[in-house]
Design a protein around this motif. Structure first.
Motif, PDB file in Angstrom:
ATOM      1  N   ASP A  50      71.165   9.345   3.416  1.00  0.00           N
ATOM      2  CA  ASP A  50      70.014   9.908   4.117  1.00  0.00           C
ATOM      3  C   ASP A  50      68.904   8.886   4.370  1.00  0.00           C
ATOM      4  O   ASP A  50      67.940   9.165   5.082  1.00  0.00           O
ATOM      5  CB  ASP A  50      69.454  11.122   3.375  1.00  0.00           C
ATOM      6  CG  ASP A  50      69.051  10.798   1.942  1.00  0.00           C
ATOM      7  OD1 ASP A  50      69.088   9.618   1.563  1.00  0.00           O
ATOM      8  OD2 ASP A  50      68.702  11.740   1.213  1.00  0.00           O
ATOM      9  N   SER A  51      69.007   7.677   3.813  1.00  0.00           N
ATOM     10  CA  SER A  51      68.011   6.630   4.064  1.00  0.00           C
ATOM     11  C   SER A  51      68.432   5.694   5.193  1.00  0.00           C
ATOM     12  O   SER A  51      67.664   4.823   5.605  1.00  0.00           O
ATOM     13  CB  SER A  51      67.775   5.810   2.794  1.00  0.00           C
ATOM     14  OG  SER A  51      68.923   5.022   2.491  1.00  0.00           O
ATOM     15  N   GLY A  52      69.655   5.859   5.689  1.00  0.00           N
ATOM     16  CA  GLY A  52      70.167   4.980   6.733  1.00  0.00           C
ATOM     17  C   GLY A  52      71.037   3.860   6.223  1.00  0.00           C
ATOM     18  O   GLY A  52      71.640   3.127   7.000  1.00  0.00           O
ATOM     19  N   HIS A  53      71.089   3.685   4.894  1.00  0.00           N
ATOM     20  CA  HIS A  53      71.958   2.657   4.322  1.00  0.00           C
ATOM     21  C   HIS A  53      73.411   3.107   4.454  1.00  0.00           C
ATOM     22  O   HIS A  53      73.746   4.271   4.232  1.00  0.00           O
ATOM     23  CB  HIS A  53      71.623   2.438   2.851  1.00  0.00           C
ATOM     24  CG  HIS A  53      72.565   1.500   2.159  1.00  0.00           C
ATOM     25  ND1 HIS A  53      72.472   0.134   2.289  1.00  0.00           N
ATOM     26  CD2 HIS A  53      73.631   1.747   1.352  1.00  0.00           C
ATOM     27  CE1 HIS A  53      73.430  -0.421   1.572  1.00  0.00           C
ATOM     28  NE2 HIS A  53      74.139   0.526   1.001  1.00  0.00           N
ATOM     29  N   GLY A  54      74.272   2.163   4.803  1.00  0.00           N
ATOM     30  CA  GLY A  54      75.678   2.503   4.944  1.00  0.00           C
ATOM     31  C   GLY A  54      76.572   1.521   4.222  1.00  0.00           C
ATOM     32  O   GLY A  54      76.271   0.317   4.136  1.00  0.00           O
ATOM     33  N   GLU A  55      77.663   2.036   3.695  1.00  0.00           N
ATOM     34  CA  GLU A  55      78.650   1.161   3.064  1.00  0.00           C
ATOM     35  C   GLU A  55      80.006   1.832   3.098  1.00  0.00           C
ATOM     36  O   GLU A  55      80.120   3.060   3.192  1.00  0.00           O
ATOM     37  CB  GLU A  55      78.259   0.822   1.634  1.00  0.00           C
ATOM     38  CG  GLU A  55      78.093   2.007   0.719  1.00  0.00           C
ATOM     39  CD  GLU A  55      77.657   1.586  -0.675  1.00  0.00           C
ATOM     40  OE1 GLU A  55      77.830   2.390  -1.605  1.00  0.00           O
ATOM     41  OE2 GLU A  55      77.147   0.449  -0.824  1.00  0.00           O
ATOM     42  N   GLY A  56      81.051   0.994   3.051  1.00  0.00           N
ATOM     43  CA  GLY A  56      82.393   1.541   3.104  1.00  0.00           C
ATOM     44  C   GLY A  56      83.416   0.551   2.589  1.00  0.00           C
ATOM     45  O   GLY A  56      83.093  -0.602   2.262  1.00  0.00           O
ATOM     46  N   LYS A  57      84.627   1.035   2.517  1.00  0.00           N
ATOM     47  CA  LYS A  57      85.743   0.230   2.022  1.00  0.00           C
ATOM     48  C   LYS A  57      86.901   0.335   3.001  1.00  0.00           C
ATOM     49  O   LYS A  57      87.005   1.279   3.779  1.00  0.00           O
ATOM     50  CB  LYS A  57      86.198   0.723   0.651  1.00  0.00           C
ATOM     51  CG  LYS A  57      85.159   0.646  -0.450  1.00  0.00           C
ATOM     52  CD  LYS A  57      84.910  -0.784  -0.898  1.00  0.00           C
ATOM     53  CE  LYS A  57      83.979  -0.825  -2.113  1.00  0.00           C
ATOM     54  NZ  LYS A  57      83.733  -2.227  -2.561  1.00  0.00           N
ATOM     55  N   GLY A  58      87.770  -0.663   2.926  1.00  0.00           N
ATOM     56  CA  GLY A  58      88.975  -0.642   3.724  1.00  0.00           C
ATOM     57  C   GLY A  58      89.973  -1.644   3.205  1.00  0.00           C
ATOM     58  O   GLY A  58      89.671  -2.442   2.311  1.00  0.00           O
ATOM     59  N   ARG A  59      91.159  -1.611   3.770  1.00  0.00           N
ATOM     60  CA  ARG A  59      92.212  -2.527   3.322  1.00  0.00           C
ATOM     61  C   ARG A  59      93.055  -2.927   4.510  1.00  0.00           C
ATOM     62  O   ARG A  59      93.320  -2.132   5.411  1.00  0.00           O
ATOM     63  CB  ARG A  59      93.074  -1.852   2.257  1.00  0.00           C
ATOM     64  CG  ARG A  59      94.057  -2.798   1.566  1.00  0.00           C
ATOM     65  CD  ARG A  59      94.807  -2.075   0.461  1.00  0.00           C
ATOM     66  NE  ARG A  59      93.909  -1.688  -0.624  1.00  0.00           N
ATOM     67  CZ  ARG A  59      93.581  -2.478  -1.632  1.00  0.00           C
ATOM     68  NH1 ARG A  59      94.055  -3.720  -1.681  1.00  0.00           N
ATOM     69  NH2 ARG A  59      92.788  -2.051  -2.589  1.00  0.00           N
ATOM     70  N   THR A  60      93.448  -4.201   4.535  1.00  0.00           N
ATOM     71  CA  THR A  60      94.331  -4.676   5.583  1.00  0.00           C
ATOM     72  C   THR A  60      95.778  -4.340   5.231  1.00  0.00           C
ATOM     73  O   THR A  60      96.111  -4.068   4.067  1.00  0.00           O
ATOM     74  CB  THR A  60      94.203  -6.197   5.782  1.00  0.00           C
ATOM     75  OG1 THR A  60      94.670  -6.851   4.603  1.00  0.00           O
ATOM     76  CG2 THR A  60      92.753  -6.582   6.046  1.00  0.00           C
ATOM     77  N   THR A  61      96.648  -4.408   6.223  1.00  0.00           N
ATOM     78  CA  THR A  61      98.056  -4.089   5.980  1.00  0.00           C
ATOM     79  C   THR A  61      98.748  -5.155   5.144  1.00  0.00           C
ATOM     80  O   THR A  61      99.856  -4.922   4.634  1.00  0.00           O
ATOM     81  CB  THR A  61      98.797  -3.928   7.317  1.00  0.00           C
ATOM     82  OG1 THR A  61      98.503  -5.050   8.168  1.00  0.00           O
ATOM     83  CG2 THR A  61      98.386  -2.646   8.020  1.00  0.00           C
ATOM     84  N   ASP A  62      98.124  -6.343   4.958  1.00  0.00           N
ATOM     85  CA  ASP A  62      98.716  -7.343   4.072  1.00  0.00           C
ATOM     86  C   ASP A  62      98.030  -7.373   2.711  1.00  0.00           C
ATOM     87  O   ASP A  62      98.184  -8.322   1.943  1.00  0.00           O
ATOM     88  CB  ASP A  62      98.687  -8.740   4.717  1.00  0.00           C
ATOM     89  CG  ASP A  62      97.282  -9.261   4.935  1.00  0.00           C
ATOM     90  OD1 ASP A  62      96.319  -8.500   4.689  1.00  0.00           O
ATOM     91  OD2 ASP A  62      97.144 -10.427   5.355  1.00  0.00           O
ATOM     92  N   GLY A  63      97.230  -6.321   2.398  1.00  0.00           N
ATOM     93  CA  GLY A  63      96.721  -6.146   1.048  1.00  0.00           C
ATOM     94  C   GLY A  63      95.330  -6.658   0.760  1.00  0.00           C
ATOM     95  O   GLY A  63      94.844  -6.519  -0.367  1.00  0.00           O
TER      96      GLY A  63
END
Length: 309
Positions: free
Chosen positions: A287-300
């Motif tokens: 709700d403050s506008g801060h954003g974060e996330g995770k992800g992974r490539t197909t080679d790990g």
């Protein structure tokens, strides 16, 4: 400077008024009959490609008998001796209407900027933007390709046999020697708007920081952008990583709550990189506008994405 002719409900009078009005763009000053405006004061919005770095001027005027109000915006740079783009907005007073629609070709031929040019016109096209239906024609002179456009909207009286109460018309030119592509033509039409009625959807970009973690290798910080259009629930995403990944480009889609300010929004994203590698993950704005996330490539490899407003 000559004042625009009296605007009546006939399009013939309207063409004359707009043609005379075109001379305002060559005046050294606006005089008593034209008022300079800022971009914030003007109701005209035009964000077509190539206009950001041009010199722009906004003017407004009105008929002495209060039949209409009119605004102009024109953009000029160093690439040519003519204006790159000009937009005019005419708003008729209550109980005044345009009887019929005028072909954009008729407007273009009456603009003082083109009165001594040998113009070649293409066929009439109809497309839509947020204001409604736009009629347009390609035209050219020398080594310059342009697009002339006109659109009407607003209330119609009784039998509906008229074109409305508002007119937006003008033209946009590609730089000399450059083609007016189909994509550019479509962008020009969609990038027209009038404050108080409808404005174009402006593509904006949020900067991203991306941490890349690969087993057996040091972590690295890289950068990218998340692109969005106000009100849209999806958009583009891109970032550049070291080889073998290179430029990674793809899309994000909102699961819930995405909006122009990105508060409390959950996104899913997926990109394709070089060497047939893909990456996907999730992202959340609080709700403050801060954003974060995770992800992974197909080679790990592990990706951590972050944005802070």
């Amino acid at each position: 400077m000559r004042r625009a002719g009296r605007v009546e409900t006939s399009c013939g009078a309207m063409v004359l008024a707009v043609a005379l009005l075109g001379q305002a763009v060559y005046a050294q000053d606006t005089g008593e009959e034209w008022q300079s405006q800022t971009a914030e004061q003007s109701r005209i919005v035009f964000v077509a490609p190539g206009l950001r770095d041009q010199r722009v001027r906004y003017l407004s005027s009105a008929a002495q008998d209060h039949d209409y109000k009119i605004e102009i915006a024109f953009w000029r740079g160093d690439a040519a001796h003519h204006n790159k783009a000009l937009v005019q907005f005419v708003e008729l007073s209550p109980n005044r209407h345009f009887r019929t629609k005028q072909d954009p070709k008729d407007f273009i031929e009456r603009f003082p900027a083109f009165e001594d040019r040998d113009l070649e016109f293409g066929g009439l096209k109809r497309n839509g933007n947020r204001l409604g239906t736009v009629e347009s024609r390609r035209f050219g002179f020398d080594d310059v390709q342009c697009l002339g456009f006109a659109q009407y909207w607003g209330e119609s009286w009784g039998d509906g046999m008229n074109a409305g109460t508002n007119l937006l018309n003008g033209y946009y030119c590609a730089d000399p020697g450059r083609p007016l592509t189909k994509e550019l033509r479509q962008a020009v039409i969609k990038d027209l708007g009038i404050k108080g009625w409808a404005v174009p959807a402006v593509r904006q970009a949020l900067p991203l920081e991306i941490w890349l973690e690969r087993p057996g290798r040091p972590s690295g910080l890289y950068f990218g952008k998340l692109f969005f259009v106000e009100g849209a629930g999806e958009g583009d995403l891109e970032f550049r990583l070291p080889l073998p990944y290179g430029l990674c480009k793809g899309r994000w889609t909102a699961r819930a709550g995405a909006n122009s300010t990105f508060r409390q929004a959950d996104l899913d994203w997926e990109v394709a990189c070089a060497a047939d590698v893909k990456a996907a993950g999730a992202y959340r704005f609080d709700d403050s506008g801060h954003g974060e996330g995770k992800g992974r490539t197909t080679d790990g490899a592990l990706l951590s994405l972050e944005f802070d407003s």
